[in-house]
Scaffold this motif. Structure first.
Motif, mmCIF file in Angstrom:
data_model
loop_
_atom_site.group_PDB
_atom_site.id
_atom_site.type_symbol
_atom_site.label_atom_id
_atom_site.label_comp_id
_atom_site.label_asym_id
_atom_site.label_seq_id
_atom_site.Cartn_x
_atom_site.Cartn_y
_atom_site.Cartn_z
ATOM 1 N N GLN A 194 -12.997 12.297 -0.298
ATOM 2 C CA GLN A 194 -13.009 12.688 0.603
ATOM 3 C C GLN A 194 -14.049 13.259 1.001
ATOM 4 O O GLN A 194 -15.125 14.408 0.749
ATOM 5 N N LEU A 234 -9.391 6.278 7.173
ATOM 6 C CA LEU A 234 -9.801 6.167 5.502
ATOM 7 C C LEU A 234 -10.535 5.076 5.563
ATOM 8 O O LEU A 234 -10.444 3.999 6.443
ATOM 9 N N GLN A 271 0.728 -1.183 0.331
ATOM 10 C CA GLN A 271 -0.227 -0.311 0.362
ATOM 11 C C GLN A 271 0.921 1.345 -0.246
ATOM 12 O O GLN A 271 1.776 1.536 0.606
ATOM 13 N N SER A 322 0.636 5.532 -0.130
ATOM 14 C CA SER A 322 0.723 6.611 -0.029
ATOM 15 C C SER A 322 -0.965 6.636 0.524
ATOM 16 O O SER A 322 -1.641 7.002 -0.714
ATOM 17 N N SER A 323 -1.589 6.107 1.383
ATOM 18 C CA SER A 323 -3.598 5.899 1.272
ATOM 19 C C SER A 323 -3.634 6.011 -0.121
ATOM 20 O O SER A 323 -5.328 6.011 -0.100
ATOM 21 N N GLN A 324 -3.516 5.161 -0.959
ATOM 22 C CA GLN A 324 -3.801 4.270 -2.006
ATOM 23 C C GLN A 324 -4.462 2.458 -2.098
ATOM 24 O O GLN A 324 -4.469 2.774 -0.813
ATOM 25 N N GLN A 384 -11.560 9.169 2.430
ATOM 26 C CA GLN A 384 -11.243 9.989 3.650
ATOM 27 C C GLN A 384 -12.378 10.464 4.153
ATOM 28 O O GLN A 384 -12.765 11.572 4.152
ATOM 29 N N GLY A 431 -10.418 4.871 -2.038
ATOM 30 C CA GLY A 431 -10.644 4.801 -0.726
ATOM 31 C C GLY A 431 -11.537 5.978 -0.552
ATOM 32 O O GLY A 431 -11.620 6.683 -1.411
ATOM 33 N N GLN A 462 -9.596 1.945 7.683
ATOM 34 C CA GLN A 462 -8.230 2.101 8.277
ATOM 35 C C GLN A 462 -7.409 3.382 8.967
ATOM 36 O O GLN A 462 -7.575 4.469 8.894
ATOM 37 N N TYR A 463 -6.719 3.877 9.984
ATOM 38 C CA TYR A 463 -6.690 4.552 11.065
ATOM 39 C C TYR A 463 -5.041 4.584 11.018
ATOM 40 O O TYR A 463 -4.267 3.942 9.761
ATOM 41 N N PRO A 464 -3.963 5.955 10.996
ATOM 42 C CA PRO A 464 -2.954 6.366 9.876
ATOM 43 C C PRO A 464 -1.822 5.239 10.985
ATOM 44 O O PRO A 464 -2.644 4.653 11.770
ATOM 45 N N ASN A 465 -1.683 4.649 10.121
ATOM 46 C CA ASN A 465 -0.113 3.926 10.373
ATOM 47 C C ASN A 465 -0.612 2.681 11.125
ATOM 48 O O ASN A 465 -0.185 2.114 11.592
#
Lengths: 113, 115
Positions: B10, B88, A37, A39-41, B110, B108, B38-41
């Protein structure tokens, strides 16, 4: 708790230096997947296993390989990482390929310097 | 070939307002449909799925989704959004004839929930 574990969470490697990412599961699921994955793809499927039966996607680079020595563990090997391989790598499992959802690990973020 | 589209990059919503994240799909036959967050990282977390039966599916954290076969849609909804819902969101489709259980993800959406 049953879960999907990925180690390490963050990995830094040098350009061209082989790297191995690991995934383990306590869910006793038959199917394991590796995704890339960027960058947020959307996650991009690289490989999947049903038990020991292996399948790689047609567009997975030859630079990427995978091993599943037993039900619980799966490894992703990148033989010669390039800058374009920097990404989040996600491991997922599923009970089988039918109606069951996939369970994802937390991911390994790979940086290539 | 199967595909899924999330038309909005978004979605912005105020806390307490209803939240809708759109998803349309294309697959031959009856689809299996999924929503993940999905949360960041972090990895993806399963929210809910539609396999068969009731068109309204209830999932985790107060989310629900409605399967609409005529419009080939599977929109995700929450009656009252929380700031912690900012993340996301991915819609995914699976071809029931695929024995590997592979998922085709949308691009996706946001979600930003403001206080």
């Amino acid at each position: 708790d049953a879960m999907v574990i990925q180690n390490p969470r963050y990995q830094v490697t040098q350009f061209g230096k082989p790297v191995t990412l690991s995934c383990s599961q306590t869910l006793n699921h038959n199917v394991m997947y590796w995704y890339q994955q960027k960058s947020s793809q959307a996650p991009k499927l690289l490989f999947h296993y049903y038990d020991k039966d292996f399948n790689n996607e047609a567009d997975t680079p030859d630079n990427f390989q995978s091993r599943r020595p037993n039900t619980s563990f799966c490894f992703l090997d990148i033989r010669s990482p390039g800058l374009g391989d920097a990404a989040m790598y996600l491991c997922a499992t599923s009970r089988d390929g039918g109606t069951y959802e996939q369970y994802f690990g937390p991911g390994t973020r790979l940086t290539v310097t | 070939a199967q595909s899924v589209a999330q038309p909005e990059d978004q979605v912005n919503v105020a806390e307490g307002n209803p939240l809708t994240v759109k998803c349309t799909y294309s697959v031959s036959g009856n689809p299996y449909l999924f929503w993940y967050v999905q949360y960041p990282n972090r990895g993806l977390q399963f929210l809910l799925k539609y396999i068969t039966g009731d068109n309204l599916v209830k999932g985790s954290y107060g989310f629900e989704a409605e399967f609409n076969k005529s419009q080939t849609s599977f929109h995700l909804k929450k009656p009252s959004a929380l700031v912690s819902d900012s993340a996301l969101y991915f819609c995914a489709v699976r071809d029931p004839t695929d024995s590997w259980g592979k998922l085709q993800f949308g691009a996706g959406t946001q979600v930003v929930v403001t206080p």
